[in-house]
Design a protein around this motif. Structure first.
Motif, PDB file in Angstrom:
ATOM      1  N   VAL A 168      15.463  53.241  61.632  1.00 58.59           N
ATOM      2  CA  VAL A 168      15.944  54.419  62.355  1.00 58.59           C
ATOM      3  C   VAL A 168      17.438  54.604  62.130  1.00 58.59           C
ATOM      4  CG1 VAL A 168      16.302  55.376  64.661  1.00 58.59           C
ATOM      5  CG2 VAL A 168      14.120  54.356  64.082  1.00 58.59           C
ATOM      6  N   ARG A 169      18.198  53.507  62.139  1.00 55.63           N
ATOM      7  CA  ARG A 169      19.646  53.614  61.894  1.00 55.63           C
ATOM      8  C   ARG A 169      19.935  54.051  60.463  1.00 55.63           C
ATOM      9  NH1 ARG A 169      19.452  48.952  65.375  1.00 55.63           N
ATOM     10  NH2 ARG A 169      19.243  47.546  63.583  1.00 55.63           N
ATOM     11  N   GLN A 170      19.169  53.536  59.515  1.00 52.98           N
ATOM     12  CA  GLN A 170      19.370  53.958  58.129  1.00 52.98           C
ATOM     13  C   GLN A 170      19.066  55.445  57.953  1.00 52.98           C
ATOM     14  OE1 GLN A 170      16.992  51.411  55.623  1.00 52.98           O
ATOM     15  NE2 GLN A 170      17.582  49.581  56.754  1.00 52.98           N
ATOM     16  N   THR A 171      17.986  55.901  58.535  1.00 53.67           N
ATOM     17  CA  THR A 171      17.595  57.306  58.397  1.00 53.67           C
ATOM     18  C   THR A 171      18.593  58.222  59.095  1.00 53.67           C
ATOM     19  OG1 THR A 171      15.331  56.481  58.485  1.00 53.67           O
ATOM     20  CG2 THR A 171      15.628  58.856  58.512  1.00 53.67           C
ATOM     21  N   TYR A 172      19.197  57.732  60.177  1.00 49.48           N
ATOM     22  CA  TYR A 172      20.235  58.530  60.835  1.00 49.48           C
ATOM     23  C   TYR A 172      21.433  58.732  59.912  1.00 49.48           C
ATOM     24  CZ  TYR A 172      24.211  59.595  63.807  1.00 49.48           C
ATOM     25  OH  TYR A 172      25.343  60.160  64.327  1.00 49.48           O
ATOM     26  N   LEU A 173      21.849  57.677  59.228  1.00 51.03           N
ATOM     27  CA  LEU A 173      22.948  57.832  58.269  1.00 51.03           C
ATOM     28  C   LEU A 173      22.562  58.765  57.130  1.00 51.03           C
ATOM     29  CD1 LEU A 173      24.288  54.164  57.946  1.00 51.03           C
ATOM     30  CD2 LEU A 173      25.351  56.067  59.160  1.00 51.03           C
ATOM     31  N   LEU A 174      21.304  58.761  56.760  1.00 44.87           N
ATOM     32  CA  LEU A 174      20.864  59.570  55.631  1.00 44.87           C
ATOM     33  C   LEU A 174      20.796  61.047  55.987  1.00 44.87           C
ATOM     34  CD1 LEU A 174      19.931  58.908  52.708  1.00 44.87           C
ATOM     35  CD2 LEU A 174      17.593  59.071  53.536  1.00 44.87           C
ATOM     36  N   SER A 175      20.381  61.365  57.213  1.00 44.64           N
ATOM     37  CA  SER A 175      20.174  62.763  57.600  1.00 44.64           C
ATOM     38  C   SER A 175      21.227  63.287  58.559  1.00 44.64           C
ATOM     39  CB  SER A 175      18.789  62.920  58.241  1.00 44.64           C
ATOM     40  OG  SER A 175      18.695  62.124  59.414  1.00 44.64           O
ATOM     41  N   PRO A 253      20.521  62.527  46.283  1.00 41.51           N
ATOM     42  CA  PRO A 253      20.304  61.310  45.475  1.00 41.51           C
ATOM     43  C   PRO A 253      21.452  60.309  45.564  1.00 41.51           C
ATOM     44  CG  PRO A 253      19.705  63.274  44.232  1.00 41.51           C
ATOM     45  CD  PRO A 253      20.419  63.739  45.454  1.00 41.51           C
ATOM     46  N   GLN A 254      22.710  60.793  45.540  1.00 43.86           N
ATOM     47  CA  GLN A 254      23.839  59.880  45.654  1.00 43.86           C
ATOM     48  C   GLN A 254      23.905  59.244  47.037  1.00 43.86           C
ATOM     49  OE1 GLN A 254      27.511  61.743  44.510  1.00 43.86           O
ATOM     50  NE2 GLN A 254      26.687  62.580  42.608  1.00 43.86           N
ATOM     51  N   ARG A 255      23.602  60.022  48.071  1.00 47.01           N
ATOM     52  CA  ARG A 255      23.619  59.480  49.430  1.00 47.01           C
ATOM     53  C   ARG A 255      22.580  58.379  49.594  1.00 47.01           C
ATOM     54  NH1 ARG A 255      21.773  63.765  53.373  1.00 47.01           N
ATOM     55  NH2 ARG A 255      22.853  64.984  51.801  1.00 47.01           N
ATOM     56  N   ARG A 256      21.395  58.608  49.047  1.00 48.83           N
ATOM     57  CA  ARG A 256      20.325  57.611  49.169  1.00 48.83           C
ATOM     58  C   ARG A 256      20.653  56.353  48.364  1.00 48.83           C
ATOM     59  NH1 ARG A 256      13.932  58.995  47.986  1.00 48.83           N
ATOM     60  NH2 ARG A 256      13.080  56.941  48.533  1.00 48.83           N
ATOM     61  N   THR A 257      21.201  56.519  47.179  1.00 51.55           N
ATOM     62  CA  THR A 257      21.567  55.358  46.363  1.00 51.55           C
ATOM     63  C   THR A 257      22.662  54.539  47.025  1.00 51.55           C
ATOM     64  OG1 THR A 257      20.969  56.606  44.369  1.00 51.55           O
ATOM     65  CG2 THR A 257      22.327  54.649  44.077  1.00 51.55           C
ATOM     66  N   THR A 275      14.563  54.711  44.113  1.00 50.66           N
ATOM     67  CA  THR A 275      14.968  56.111  43.989  1.00 50.66           C
ATOM     68  C   THR A 275      14.331  56.800  42.794  1.00 50.66           C
ATOM     69  OG1 THR A 275      16.935  55.383  42.774  1.00 50.66           O
ATOM     70  CG2 THR A 275      17.162  55.739  45.144  1.00 50.66           C
ATOM     71  N   GLU A 276      13.443  56.083  42.078  1.00 50.65           N
ATOM     72  CA  GLU A 276      12.734  56.640  40.924  1.00 50.65           C
ATOM     73  C   GLU A 276      13.713  57.159  39.876  1.00 50.65           C
ATOM     74  OE1 GLU A 276       9.992  59.532  42.336  1.00 50.65           O
ATOM     75  OE2 GLU A 276       8.729  58.072  43.386  1.00 50.65           O
ATOM     76  N   ALA A 277      14.674  56.325  39.543  1.00 48.18           N
ATOM     77  CA  ALA A 277      15.671  56.667  38.525  1.00 48.18           C
ATOM     78  C   ALA A 277      15.874  55.446  37.636  1.00 48.18           C
ATOM     79  CB  ALA A 277      16.993  57.096  39.163  1.00 48.18           C
ATOM     80  N   ALA A 282      21.166  55.306  38.396  1.00 48.29           N
ATOM     81  CA  ALA A 282      21.470  54.829  39.745  1.00 48.29           C
ATOM     82  C   ALA A 282      22.902  54.308  39.840  1.00 48.29           C
ATOM     83  CB  ALA A 282      20.477  53.752  40.158  1.00 48.29           C
ATOM     84  N   ALA A 283      23.364  53.601  38.809  1.00 44.01           N
ATOM     85  CA  ALA A 283      24.731  53.088  38.815  1.00 44.01           C
ATOM     86  C   ALA A 283      25.754  54.221  38.796  1.00 44.01           C
ATOM     87  CB  ALA A 283      24.939  52.160  37.619  1.00 44.01           C
TER      88      ALA A 283
END
Length: 413
Positions: A168-175, A253-257, A275-277, A282-283
């Motif tokens: 939940v904390r990770q998803t909050y940072l993501l969204s 994509p950059q935020r998730r990586t 991330t399917e890259a 990804a780097a």
């Protein structure tokens, strides 16, 4: 004259990584046993450096013990990560998916970016991984002791208890949305419960749930929902608010990586796989995201400091996930609802088709309107026999000379 001790041989870097993974050990655990940093173990396994002196002897003994344990237990060449089998029969469902390449096979990155920022992983914090000290990037529940078996519901509850709070904390940072974070995690675990026979035998059930939650949180269709059209209140602290604003301006994509690598603590190949890259892509995403944050917030140019600040921002919010039984019951109710809706829709289509076939005519019969009398229509004029008056008029007209101008005739000379 002193006699030098023979240098203990070491296996190849690829074999070192295989032995560690076969023993279900992480690089951080090996580094703790050896008394070195995690980056040093990564360098040993990638072949960039080789231990010397006492470290070489200790590392050789450790690898020899891992090799002996591997031969005794007769494990597979690459052992899977700890997984929750939950009393399910996983025999015959061998995971044959290729593992992501190791750091040694990572191609060169963008020289301009690599020279600007240094790509060094950081250890995960409990605020972004799990409430209990686990391996980097892993929040799955520990496997049950030998000889014990859990029911599917118990195994699901164990996985949920370890993963949901941190996810939940990770998803909050993501969204950047609290309600969306809770909803994403709940929907991900509901889908996992519906597909539990598949998720339970997965090599990384926590990664499966995390990827599903991230995909739901980053869906662009949320912008059309009335409850998500307006922004939520930002964090109370000014520094947290500034970091979250900059973090949310990054592309998805950059935020998730960046979250997976600097927040959760996954390796670069694992981050690229989730991330399917590709690993270079990804780097480059990670380096570009760090460059943007460092330009906006110079104090966070250090990856370790950035990792710490992300954990602080996530911990500052009181985000609680729903209870595990509630998620399981919600998943079952949702599955029953859509099953009944599909059955009702199918029955409606069948009924409409039967009614149409029963009432539709077999051939086309054009309608014949009945005749009726129309008043006020003049008599039809059509060629026919002339009356006596018309005959007399015609004879008179033919007999009499018609008046008109005199006819001019040319005179001859």
């Amino acid at each position: 004259m002193t006699q030098q001790r023979p240098v203990p041989p070491l296996p190849s870097p690829k074999e070192r990584r295989r032995l560690r993974e076969a023993a279900s050990l992480t690089q951080a655990q090996v580094a703790e046993q050896m008394g070195v940093a995690r980056e040093t173990v990564r360098a040993w396994e990638s072949g960039r450096t080789t231990p010397r002196g006492p470290q070489r002897e200790a590392y050789a003994k450790l690898l020899a013990s891992l090799n002996k344990a591997d031969m005794v237990t007769n494990t597979q060449e690459t052992a899977p990560r700890p997984q929750v089998t939950a009393g399910l029969d996983a025999k015959g469902r061998k995971d044959r998916r290729p593992r992501p390449p190791g750091p040694a096979s990572t191609p060169l990155l963008d020289p301009a970016l690599a020279s600007t920022l240094e790509l060094q992983p950081v250890a995960p914090l409990a605020a972004l991984t799990s409430p209990a000290p686990l391996a980097p990037g892993a929040c799955a529940a520990a496997p049950p002791p030998p000889g014990t078996s859990l029911t599917p519901a118990q195994a699901f509850d164990a996985l949920y208890a370890f993963c949901a709070p941190a996810l939940v904390r990770q998803t909050y940072l993501l969204s950047g949305r609290r309600e969306l974070a809770r909803e994403s995690v709940e929907r991900a675990f509901q889908l996992a419960w519906q597909r539990w026979p598949e998720v339970a035998v997965d090599r990384d059930p926590a990664g499966w749930v995390r990827a599903t939650a991230y995909e739901f949180a980053l869906s662009p269709w949320h912008r059309f929902r009335p409850r998500y059209r307006h922004p939520e209140p930002p964090p109370a602290d000014a520094s947290d608010r500034a970091l979250l604003d900059v973090f949310l301006t990054l592309p998805a994509p950059q935020r998730r990586t960046l979250l997976l690598y600097d927040g959760v603590g996954l390796d670069l190949p694992e981050t690229a796989a989730e991330t399917e890259a590709s690993t270079p892509a990804a780097a480059n995403r990670l380096l570009r995201a760090r460059k943007v944050i460092a330009a906006r917030l110079p104090d966070l140019a250090d990856p370790v400091e950035l990792h710490r600040r992300l954990a602080e921002v996530a911990s500052a919010e009181r985000l609680r996930a729903a209870k595990s039984p509630t998620v399981r019951l919600g998943s079952e109710r949702r599955a029953r609802f859509w099953t009944r809706a599909a059955i009702a829709f199918t029955i409606a289509i069948i009924g409409a088709t039967a009614l149409t076939a029963r009432t539709a005519p077999t051939r086309y019969e054009p309608p014949v309107p009945p005749g009726e009398t129309v008043q006020g229509v003049p008599p039809r004029t059509a060629p026919g026999a002339l009356s006596d008056a018309e005959l007399n008029l015609r004879a008179k007209l033919r007999a009499e000379a018609q008046p008109g101008p005199e006819r001019l005739l040319p005179e001859g000379r």
